[in-house]
Design an enzyme around this catalytic site. Sequence first.
Site, short mmCIF file in Angstrom:
data_model
loop_
_atom_site.label_atom_id
_atom_site.label_comp_id
_atom_site.label_asym_id
_atom_site.label_seq_id
_atom_site.Cartn_x
_atom_site.Cartn_y
_atom_site.Cartn_z
N ASP A 96 -35.03 -18.77 2.83
CA ASP A 96 -35.11 -18.21 1.37
C ASP A 96 -34.69 -16.89 1.53
O ASP A 96 -35.10 -15.99 0.64
CB ASP A 96 -36.39 -18.52 0.87
CG ASP A 96 -37.56 -18.03 2.08
OD1 ASP A 96 -37.21 -17.28 2.86
OD2 ASP A 96 -38.65 -18.40 2.16
N GLU A 118 -35.11 -26.44 5.54
CA GLU A 118 -36.26 -25.78 5.24
C GLU A 118 -36.13 -25.99 3.55
O GLU A 118 -36.69 -24.77 3.04
CB GLU A 118 -36.75 -24.69 5.94
CG GLU A 118 -37.96 -24.00 5.70
CD GLU A 118 -38.55 -22.92 6.26
OE1 GLU A 118 -38.72 -22.72 7.48
OE2 GLU A 118 -38.43 -21.84 5.64
N GLU A 132 -38.45 -14.17 -2.04
CA GLU A 132 -38.21 -15.34 -1.46
C GLU A 132 -38.41 -16.47 -2.27
O GLU A 132 -37.55 -17.54 -2.26
CB GLU A 132 -38.84 -15.59 -0.06
CG GLU A 132 -38.57 -14.80 0.86
CD GLU A 132 -38.87 -13.30 0.88
OE1 GLU A 132 -39.81 -13.10 -0.04
OE2 GLU A 132 -38.92 -12.48 1.59
N HIS A 208 -45.06 -7.87 7.50
CA HIS A 208 -43.89 -7.04 6.96
C HIS A 208 -43.51 -7.54 5.57
O HIS A 208 -42.50 -6.92 5.03
CB HIS A 208 -42.67 -7.63 8.01
CG HIS A 208 -42.25 -9.18 7.75
ND1 HIS A 208 -43.08 -10.17 8.16
CD2 HIS A 208 -41.27 -9.67 6.88
CE1 HIS A 208 -42.69 -11.38 7.90
NE2 HIS A 208 -41.21 -10.87 7.11
N ARG A 210 -42.56 -7.88 1.71
CA ARG A 210 -42.30 -6.90 0.54
C ARG A 210 -43.42 -6.63 -0.06
O ARG A 210 -43.91 -5.50 -0.64
CB ARG A 210 -41.22 -7.22 -0.20
CG ARG A 210 -39.78 -6.65 0.37
CD ARG A 210 -38.78 -6.92 -0.57
NE ARG A 210 -37.39 -6.25 -0.10
CZ ARG A 210 -36.74 -6.59 0.97
NH1 ARG A 210 -36.97 -7.62 1.84
NH2 ARG A 210 -35.67 -5.99 1.27
N HIS A 241 -42.45 -4.53 12.62
CA HIS A 241 -41.26 -5.03 11.81
C HIS A 241 -40.36 -3.85 11.93
O HIS A 241 -40.98 -2.39 11.61
CB HIS A 241 -41.43 -5.68 10.69
CG HIS A 241 -40.31 -6.05 9.97
ND1 HIS A 241 -39.35 -5.34 9.24
CD2 HIS A 241 -39.71 -7.47 9.80
CE1 HIS A 241 -38.37 -6.10 8.97
NE2 HIS A 241 -38.56 -7.59 9.34
C1 UD1 Z 1 -36.18 -10.28 5.48
C2 UD1 Z 1 -36.29 -11.36 4.60
C3 UD1 Z 1 -37.71 -12.11 4.59
C4 UD1 Z 1 -38.02 -12.33 6.10
C5 UD1 Z 1 -37.88 -11.20 6.75
C6 UD1 Z 1 -37.76 -11.69 8.44
C7 UD1 Z 1 -35.10 -11.18 2.53
C8 UD1 Z 1 -34.98 -10.69 0.86
N1 UD1 Z 1 -36.07 -11.12 2.98
O1 UD1 Z 1 -37.06 -9.37 5.02
O2 UD1 Z 1 -37.67 -13.32 3.89
O3 UD1 Z 1 -39.31 -12.88 5.94
O4 UD1 Z 1 -36.30 -10.95 6.61
O5 UD1 Z 1 -38.10 -10.68 9.39
O6 UD1 Z 1 -34.05 -11.56 2.88
N2 UD1 Z 1 -34.32 -3.41 10.02
C9 UD1 Z 1 -33.82 -2.85 10.97
N3 UD1 Z 1 -33.34 -3.49 11.98
C10 UD1 Z 1 -33.53 -5.04 11.78
C11 UD1 Z 1 -33.97 -5.39 10.84
C12 UD1 Z 1 -34.57 -4.74 9.70
O7 UD1 Z 1 -34.14 -1.53 10.96
O8 UD1 Z 1 -33.00 -5.50 12.87
C13 UD1 Z 1 -34.78 -2.56 8.59
C14 UD1 Z 1 -33.74 -1.93 8.14
O9 UD1 Z 1 -34.10 -0.51 7.63
C15 UD1 Z 1 -33.94 -2.72 6.72
C16 UD1 Z 1 -35.17 -3.13 6.57
O10 UD1 Z 1 -35.59 -3.43 7.90
O11 UD1 Z 1 -33.25 -2.08 5.68
C17 UD1 Z 1 -35.69 -4.31 5.62
O12 UD1 Z 1 -34.73 -5.65 6.11
P1 UD1 Z 1 -34.39 -6.69 5.20
O13 UD1 Z 1 -33.57 -7.60 5.73
O14 UD1 Z 1 -33.95 -6.28 3.91
O15 UD1 Z 1 -35.89 -7.12 4.61
P2 UD1 Z 1 -37.03 -7.96 5.70
O16 UD1 Z 1 -38.39 -7.24 4.92
O17 UD1 Z 1 -36.61 -7.76 7.19
N1 UDP Z 2 -41.17 -13.17 16.05
C1 UDP Z 2 -40.61 -12.65 17.05
N2 UDP Z 2 -40.86 -11.30 17.64
C2 UDP Z 2 -41.81 -10.67 16.93
C3 UDP Z 2 -42.36 -11.17 15.66
C4 UDP Z 2 -42.06 -12.62 15.25
O1 UDP Z 2 -39.71 -13.18 17.88
O2 UDP Z 2 -42.13 -9.46 17.44
C5 UDP Z 2 -40.76 -14.55 15.47
C6 UDP Z 2 -41.98 -15.39 15.34
O3 UDP Z 2 -42.11 -16.33 16.43
C7 UDP Z 2 -41.14 -16.25 14.25
C8 UDP Z 2 -40.05 -15.48 13.53
O4 UDP Z 2 -40.07 -14.42 14.47
O5 UDP Z 2 -40.44 -17.42 14.76
C9 UDP Z 2 -40.88 -14.95 12.23
O6 UDP Z 2 -39.97 -14.01 11.69
P1 UDP Z 2 -40.59 -13.02 10.34
O7 UDP Z 2 -42.12 -13.12 10.60
O8 UDP Z 2 -40.10 -11.63 10.82
O9 UDP Z 2 -40.06 -13.81 9.27
P2 UDP Z 2 -40.59 -15.03 8.12
O10 UDP Z 2 -40.85 -16.18 9.16
O11 UDP Z 2 -41.88 -14.48 7.50
O12 UDP Z 2 -39.54 -15.18 7.38
#
Ligand code: UD1
Ligand code: UDP
Length: 372
Positions: A96, A118, A132, A208, A210, A241
Amino acid sequence: MTKISFVFGTRPEAIKMAPVIIGAKKERGLTPLVLLTGQHREILDSVLDLFKIRPKINLGVMRKNQTLSELTARIIKKLNPVLEIEKPNIVLVQGDTTTALVGALLAFYHQIPVGHIEAGLRSFDKFQPFPEEINRCMISQIADLHFAPTKDAAKNLLTGGIKKDQIFIVGNTVIDAINLIAKKVNIFSKKELNKLNLGKIMVLITTHRRENIGPPMENICRAILKLIKFNPELIFVLPMHPNPKVRETLKKYLDNNPNVHLIEPLDYPDFVLMMKKSYFILTDSGGVQEEAPSLGKPVLVLRETTERKEGIKAGTAIMVGTNQNKIFDTATKLIKNPRTYKKISLVKNPYGDGKSSQRIIEIIKYYFSNKK
Ligand code: UD1
Ligand code: UDP
């Protein structure tokens, strides 16, 4: 040859797609093609290395503090020409995220069939989780093959007007992923993790979402501080995160607290080991709710509503929201009542049996054999 493209960009998508990619690689008639948006960077790369996934392309769209609109626009612009050139026979998306929604939308524009891994999760609340819930509803309107993890997810799809013969109950591929890793891990890959004091009772936390950023996340931190005050023997491990907004709050409340290890995101095997070593888990993550029962770990869900209701029904998870007292009271019960704890830890995982990827591959093969 069927060219089967995997479009993804975040950590959880990579973990959940990996077993399907590994399976597809072994199939004679399938050519897997990995197209990364790069919505995530560091936390995605480590999963690719772990599962030896070699992308054909990485669009590298991530920016610090990206907004949903900018991210969506960047993915549309950069992924569109790739699909035009590659012309895959099918696009697979997972879950999602923004990447999944845009991947499905662009495939539709190019009239390429879409498989949704999923499919059918619903909280029935537009803003929880945000964005999501609506992302996955929109993907359901586009997809041709809906791979539902559970019966309840399939029911949601049927109620939403999806045809029965397009829905397949296959389990969640995250169980395949955790099964691949869990048996192998017994020491942390990073030296400093092996030196961490995890005390007698360690609680693992991730947050993490939003919709939790701001006051709800502050409440979560206050609940942790209260738990420490009344149980000074507790140790909390919190891999943060990378989102700067998340880090700011966590650091403001929990930095330099001797009972809290605020650490960098863990590579997947280290995270799985940390789950194994924990007593229970506090999380707003989707994936962690699904994985924890495989390791017998109770989960307190830091959300007001969840689309993963199977865990709540089966008793592997308890929804505590983000109310400080509710988190404190429920965690205290788990700590003080070993019988309740044991009961939860023995429940069978309702999310899958570790064979989901193979089912998905068989269904895709059958789909194309009928088309010829
Ligand atoms: C996204 C997904 C969420 C999922 C999450 C998993 C959407 C809308 N949301 O949210 O469903 O649960 O990923 O973790 O797609 N950033 C870094 N390095 C990284 C990753 C992220 O610096 O490797 C920082 C950046 O500043 C980025 C911010 O995190 O702008 C947010 O990342 P983003 O993918 O927009 O949203 P998530 O909260 O990670
Ligand atoms: N995870 C990881 N390292 C971490 C935190 C989570 O590898 O420090 C893994 C976790 O086991 C799961 C996935 O990341 O498989 C979940 O990701 P996240 O919680 O970021 O996203 P969501 O599942 O909520 O979309």
